[in-house]
Structures are given as C-alpha cells and as structure tokens.
Write a protein that holds these residues in place. Structure first.
Motif, PDB file in Angstrom:
ATOM      1  N   ALA A 206     -50.798   6.840 -37.723  1.00 55.87           N
ATOM      2  CA  ALA A 206     -50.254   5.485 -37.789  1.00 55.87           C
ATOM      3  C   ALA A 206     -49.552   5.100 -36.494  1.00 55.87           C
ATOM      4  CB  ALA A 206     -49.281   5.378 -38.970  1.00 55.87           C
ATOM      5  N   LYS A 207     -48.779   6.012 -35.942  1.00 58.73           N
ATOM      6  CA  LYS A 207     -48.067   5.706 -34.691  1.00 58.73           C
ATOM      7  C   LYS A 207     -49.040   5.366 -33.570  1.00 58.73           C
ATOM      8  CE  LYS A 207     -43.879   8.462 -35.484  1.00 58.73           C
ATOM      9  NZ  LYS A 207     -44.237   9.081 -36.767  1.00 58.73           N
ATOM     10  N   ARG A 208     -50.159   6.063 -33.532  1.00 61.00           N
ATOM     11  CA  ARG A 208     -51.151   5.798 -32.486  1.00 61.00           C
ATOM     12  C   ARG A 208     -51.804   4.429 -32.652  1.00 61.00           C
ATOM     13  NH1 ARG A 208     -52.794  11.229 -34.160  1.00 61.00           N
ATOM     14  NH2 ARG A 208     -51.648  12.728 -32.861  1.00 61.00           N
ATOM     15  N   LEU A 209     -51.653   3.857 -33.851  1.00 63.28           N
ATOM     16  CA  LEU A 209     -52.208   2.527 -34.111  1.00 63.28           C
ATOM     17  C   LEU A 209     -51.138   1.440 -34.061  1.00 63.28           C
ATOM     18  CD1 LEU A 209     -54.561   3.522 -37.079  1.00 63.28           C
ATOM     19  CD2 LEU A 209     -55.260   2.932 -34.740  1.00 63.28           C
ATOM     20  N   GLY A 210     -49.897   1.839 -33.728  1.00 64.62           N
ATOM     21  CA  GLY A 210     -48.833   0.864 -33.587  1.00 64.62           C
ATOM     22  C   GLY A 210     -47.976   0.660 -34.823  1.00 64.62           C
ATOM     23  N   PHE A 211     -48.014   1.635 -35.751  1.00 64.99           N
ATOM     24  CA  PHE A 211     -47.202   1.576 -36.961  1.00 64.99           C
ATOM     25  C   PHE A 211     -46.240   2.759 -36.975  1.00 64.99           C
ATOM     26  CE2 PHE A 211     -51.248  -0.438 -37.898  1.00 64.99           C
ATOM     27  CZ  PHE A 211     -50.874  -1.626 -38.512  1.00 64.99           C
ATOM     28  N   VAL A 212     -45.063   2.564 -37.511  1.00 65.14           N
ATOM     29  CA  VAL A 212     -44.068   3.632 -37.491  1.00 65.14           C
ATOM     30  C   VAL A 212     -44.382   4.725 -38.501  1.00 65.14           C
ATOM     31  CG1 VAL A 212     -42.470   2.553 -39.150  1.00 65.14           C
ATOM     32  CG2 VAL A 212     -41.596   4.067 -37.350  1.00 65.14           C
ATOM     33  N   THR A 213     -45.040   4.380 -39.609  1.00 67.08           N
ATOM     34  CA  THR A 213     -45.487   5.356 -40.607  1.00 67.08           C
ATOM     35  C   THR A 213     -46.822   4.902 -41.177  1.00 67.08           C
ATOM     36  OG1 THR A 213     -44.465   4.252 -42.508  1.00 67.08           O
ATOM     37  CG2 THR A 213     -43.095   5.857 -41.297  1.00 67.08           C
ATOM     38  N   ALA A 214     -47.464   5.792 -41.922  1.00 67.14           N
ATOM     39  CA  ALA A 214     -48.722   5.427 -42.568  1.00 67.14           C
ATOM     40  C   ALA A 214     -48.503   4.345 -43.623  1.00 67.14           C
ATOM     41  CB  ALA A 214     -49.358   6.664 -43.201  1.00 67.14           C
ATOM     42  N   TYR A 215     -47.408   4.447 -44.370  1.00 64.32           N
ATOM     43  CA  TYR A 215     -47.141   3.452 -45.414  1.00 64.32           C
ATOM     44  C   TYR A 215     -46.958   2.057 -44.824  1.00 64.32           C
ATOM     45  CZ  TYR A 215     -45.158   1.284 -49.582  1.00 64.32           C
ATOM     46  OH  TYR A 215     -44.926   0.461 -50.652  1.00 64.32           O
ATOM     47  N   ASN A 245     -42.522   9.417 -27.480  1.00 65.50           N
ATOM     48  CA  ASN A 245     -43.385  10.603 -27.537  1.00 65.50           C
ATOM     49  C   ASN A 245     -44.779  10.322 -28.098  1.00 65.50           C
ATOM     50  OD1 ASN A 245     -41.381  12.188 -26.453  1.00 65.50           O
ATOM     51  ND2 ASN A 245     -40.711  13.051 -28.399  1.00 65.50           N
ATOM     52  N   ILE A 246     -45.075   9.075 -28.412  1.00 59.42           N
ATOM     53  CA  ILE A 246     -46.414   8.736 -28.910  1.00 59.42           C
ATOM     54  C   ILE A 246     -47.448   8.930 -27.805  1.00 59.42           C
ATOM     55  CG2 ILE A 246     -47.893   6.860 -29.748  1.00 59.42           C
ATOM     56  CD1 ILE A 246     -45.433   5.674 -31.105  1.00 59.42           C
ATOM     57  N   VAL A 247     -48.526   9.621 -28.137  1.00 60.85           N
ATOM     58  CA  VAL A 247     -49.639   9.830 -27.199  1.00 60.85           C
ATOM     59  C   VAL A 247     -50.947   9.604 -27.942  1.00 60.85           C
ATOM     60  CG1 VAL A 247     -50.827  11.417 -25.647  1.00 60.85           C
ATOM     61  CG2 VAL A 247     -48.332  11.541 -25.891  1.00 60.85           C
ATOM     62  N   VAL A 248     -51.816   8.809 -27.372  1.00 58.23           N
ATOM     63  CA  VAL A 248     -53.145   8.576 -27.938  1.00 58.23           C
ATOM     64  C   VAL A 248     -54.166   9.283 -27.060  1.00 58.23           C
ATOM     65  CG1 VAL A 248     -54.854   6.854 -28.621  1.00 58.23           C
ATOM     66  CG2 VAL A 248     -52.394   6.318 -28.795  1.00 58.23           C
ATOM     67  N   TYR A 249     -55.049  10.048 -27.711  1.00 57.95           N
ATOM     68  CA  TYR A 249     -56.060  10.808 -26.980  1.00 57.95           C
ATOM     69  C   TYR A 249     -57.433  10.167 -27.133  1.00 57.95           C
ATOM     70  CZ  TYR A 249     -52.402  14.367 -27.037  1.00 57.95           C
ATOM     71  OH  TYR A 249     -51.213  15.039 -26.883  1.00 57.95           O
ATOM     72  N   ASP A 250     -58.263  10.347 -26.102  1.00 53.46           N
ATOM     73  CA  ASP A 250     -59.632   9.849 -26.193  1.00 53.46           C
ATOM     74  C   ASP A 250     -60.525  10.919 -26.814  1.00 53.46           C
ATOM     75  OD1 ASP A 250     -60.173  11.735 -24.199  1.00 53.46           O
ATOM     76  OD2 ASP A 250     -60.210  10.247 -22.584  1.00 53.46           O
ATOM     77  N   GLU A 251     -61.841  10.687 -26.804  1.00 52.52           N
ATOM     78  CA  GLU A 251     -62.766  11.619 -27.456  1.00 52.52           C
ATOM     79  C   GLU A 251     -62.809  12.975 -26.771  1.00 52.52           C
ATOM     80  OE1 GLU A 251     -65.042   9.010 -24.556  1.00 52.52           O
ATOM     81  OE2 GLU A 251     -63.526   8.768 -26.134  1.00 52.52           O
ATOM     82  N   ASN A 252     -62.357  13.074 -25.526  1.00 52.77           N
ATOM     83  CA  ASN A 252     -62.314  14.350 -24.806  1.00 52.77           C
ATOM     84  C   ASN A 252     -60.931  15.007 -24.863  1.00 52.77           C
ATOM     85  OD1 ASN A 252     -65.051  14.086 -23.861  1.00 52.77           O
ATOM     86  ND2 ASN A 252     -64.303  12.608 -22.342  1.00 52.77           N
ATOM     87  N   ASP A 254     -58.262  13.809 -23.779  1.00 51.14           N
ATOM     88  CA  ASP A 254     -57.435  13.424 -22.636  1.00 51.14           C
ATOM     89  C   ASP A 254     -56.572  12.235 -23.061  1.00 51.14           C
ATOM     90  OD1 ASP A 254     -58.564  15.305 -20.883  1.00 51.14           O
ATOM     91  OD2 ASP A 254     -60.283  13.982 -20.512  1.00 51.14           O
ATOM     92  N   THR A 255     -55.429  12.088 -22.412  1.00 54.12           N
ATOM     93  CA  THR A 255     -54.537  10.980 -22.762  1.00 54.12           C
ATOM     94  C   THR A 255     -55.183   9.638 -22.454  1.00 54.12           C
ATOM     95  OG1 THR A 255     -52.571  12.320 -22.330  1.00 54.12           O
ATOM     96  CG2 THR A 255     -52.286   9.928 -22.352  1.00 54.12           C
ATOM     97  N   ASP A 256     -55.249   8.799 -23.458  1.00 51.37           N
ATOM     98  CA  ASP A 256     -55.745   7.436 -23.282  1.00 51.37           C
ATOM     99  C   ASP A 256     -54.534   6.586 -22.908  1.00 51.37           C
ATOM    100  OD1 ASP A 256     -56.604   4.781 -23.599  1.00 51.37           O
ATOM    101  OD2 ASP A 256     -58.112   5.363 -25.068  1.00 51.37           O
ATOM    102  N   VAL A 257     -54.362   6.369 -21.622  1.00 53.69           N
ATOM    103  CA  VAL A 257     -53.160   5.704 -21.124  1.00 53.69           C
ATOM    104  C   VAL A 257     -53.016   4.296 -21.689  1.00 53.69           C
ATOM    105  CG1 VAL A 257     -51.962   4.889 -19.056  1.00 53.69           C
ATOM    106  CG2 VAL A 257     -53.205   7.068 -19.004  1.00 53.69           C
ATOM    107  N   LYS A 258     -54.100   3.555 -21.705  1.00 54.47           N
ATOM    108  CA  LYS A 258     -54.041   2.182 -22.175  1.00 54.47           C
ATOM    109  C   LYS A 258     -53.709   2.118 -23.666  1.00 54.47           C
ATOM    110  CE  LYS A 258     -56.656  -2.139 -22.340  1.00 54.47           C
ATOM    111  NZ  LYS A 258     -57.943  -2.821 -22.008  1.00 54.47           N
ATOM    112  N   ALA A 259     -54.380   2.941 -24.474  1.00 56.76           N
ATOM    113  CA  ALA A 259     -54.136   2.933 -25.920  1.00 56.76           C
ATOM    114  C   ALA A 259     -52.725   3.415 -26.243  1.00 56.76           C
ATOM    115  CB  ALA A 259     -55.173   3.805 -26.616  1.00 56.76           C
TER     116      ALA A 259
END
Length: 304
Positions: A206-215, A245-252, A254-259
């Motif tokens: 959820a955090k990687r999608l811009g939400f603080v929790t899944a709920y 501390n949120i980090v979004v990773y790509d398919e490899n 690696d850190t997806d900086v933009k996401a």
C-alpha cells in the motif's frame, strides 16, 4: 333532548367518581436505583459526568451483531483501558480543541467488547462508528498495561495490541469529524486507485502505491481516517521515518526512483490536506496534537 344530555352528563360524572375512588395497587415497575460498583462509579466520574458519555462494558446483546461470536470484557481490564484512552485521546483533544469541542463531538455511547470480531473474509473489525453517536471497541481482553517480568518480545506484542486499539479510537473519531465537516474533495483525487479487495495487499504494498496502510485503499473516507490515526499515534519522528523509508522497486529489483518519489509525494499531499483541514475546520494544530499524544504514550511506556 335536554333529558338525554342530562342523562349522559350524569353517567359521565358517575364514571369519574368511580375512577377516582378506585385504589391502585403498588407499581410493578422497578424504580430502585441500580447498584454501582467501583467500575461504574469511575466511569460516571471520568466519562459520564464531564462528557455525557455512556460506557457499556456489561453484556448487552441489543448493542451488538448477534451473528458474531462475541464476549464481554474482563471487568479488571475496563478502567485501565479507559483511563489510558482518556490520556491518549480525550485529554489531548481537550487541550488543543477545547472542552466544548470534545463535549460536542465525542460519541455519546461507547460499547466495549472483550473478544475479536472476525469477518467472513478473515479480517478483524477493530472498531465501529455509527453516525457519530456510538463507537464499539473490540479486543479489550487482549489489552493489559502490566509489563513487569515480560521479555522484550512479549512486551512488544502487548504494546502492539494497545496501540492498535487506541489507533482504532482515533480512526473512528476521525470519521465523526469528517461526517460533521467534510474534508476537501481534492483529497480523493491524489490516489484514485481505491479497491474493495484491500485485504490482498500488505501495508508495504500500500505504501508503494501512496497509501499509509492496506485498509486505507478501501475508499477515501477510510484513507483519511487511517492517515489521521497513524499520524497521531506514531509520533512525529517515527511518522516521518515511516514515509521517508518507502522504496518502490522495478521488475529487476532496482529502485524505481520516479515511482518512489510519487508514492512519498502522495502521502505527503494527503498529510498537508489533513493538517490544513484540522486547522481550518476545528482550529486544531495537528502537529501540536501529535506531540501531546506522543508525550502521553511515552509516559505510558508504549512509545520510546
């Protein structure tokens, strides 16, 4: 015609005389004042008299969903829970919003339930708010403030239960506030990807999608209350670290900086709207409220 009227008048007169002479028996209604135990007296002095709040901890099936298997709270858990809830919720709001604010918006009925409230999908209902009038809190039997002799792991599990319960109270109170004064519609546009099946997501997802929790992914109203409750019960430093501390990773992997930047920005935009809303709608400085709650939690030894 006059004779008929006279006759009716006499009959009516006799009827009332007869009624007035009839002796009534003793009332079958029990008007004896209920006997108050020490818990009842404490609730009256700390919740009912100052805030006009009724707290039900004794079993009353009319207040609950009879399709669920629920149990009442242990009586020795009631006062400690309510006393600390006052310190971590009511008192900070009174300090920052005023006594009249709290008297007006505090739910007038609180129902305490000892057990979990399981949903059919495996989820657990931690609390319920009904129209700003009633709040039901579950899991009371899993809350204790006796930490002596516990290992760090054991204490951490109990502290998790405590924080979850009080976070639920802040969440439900958030609903009461936004049902009274609506939050800006712009909030709903920041992360429009709300889903009904939020339970399949983890909080990290959820955090990687811009939400603080899944709920928070369920709908904008739950999103708002989740944000508010987490901000108020994490403390400023931990809250900021949680977002930074949120980090979004790509398919490899690696850190997806933009996401990553988008996810953090989404939560920060929501934070700003909430802070502005609290100040404009209720004249409450959100960060001062957060600080006062953090101090109370440190005194309770549930935050360090």
């Amino acid at each position: 015609m006059k004779n008929i009227i006279y006759y009716v008048a006499v009959v009516v007169s006799l009827f009332f005389v007869s009624c007035s002479e009839e002796k009534l028996g003793e009332s079958q209604i029990d008007t004896t004042p209920p006997q108050l135990n020490t818990t009842d007296v404490w609730i009256r002095e700390n919740y009912t008299t100052p805030f006009n709040v009724e707290v039900k901890y004794k079993w009353d099936k009319s207040e609950l969903d009879n399709t669920r298997k629920l149990t009442p709270p242990y009586q020795d858990r009631v006062i400690p829970f309510l006393d600390n809830m006052k310190k971590i919720w009511i008192d900070p709001y009174v300090k920052n919003g005023g006594i009249n604010f709290m008297k007006q918006h505090i739910p007038k009925l609180m129902v305490m339930v000892g057990s979990h409230n399981y949903l059919d999908n495996g989820g657990i209902v931690l609390g319920q708010a009904e129209g700003g009038r009633k709040i039901t809190l579950f899991d009371i039997n899993y809350i204790t403030f006796e930490f002596d002799g516990l290992s760090e792991w054991e204490k951490s599990k109990i502290v998790d239960n405590i924080i979850r319960a009080y976070r639920t109270m802040h969440h439900e109170f958030g609903h009461i506030l936004t049902q009274t004064v609506a939050y800006p519609v712009e909030y709903k546009k920041i992360t429009p990807g709300y889903v009904s099946n939020w339970i399949i997501y983890s909080d990290s997802d959820a955090k990687r999608l811009g939400f603080v929790t899944a709920y928070a992914m369920l709908n904008p109203d739950e999103d708002f209350s989740e944000m508010l409750s987490y901000m108020l019960t994490m403390g400023n430093e931990k809250w900021n670290k949680n977002i930074d501390n949120i980090v979004v990773y790509d398919e490899n992997w690696d850190t997806d900086v933009k996401a990553t930047a988008t996810a953090k920005s989404s939560i920060r935009q929501k934070e700003k709207i909430i802070a502005d809303y609290m100040l404009q709608a209720w004249k409450i400085n959100l960060y001062q409220l957060q600080d006062d709650i953090e101090k109370a939690m440190i005194e309770m030894k549930i935050l360090e």
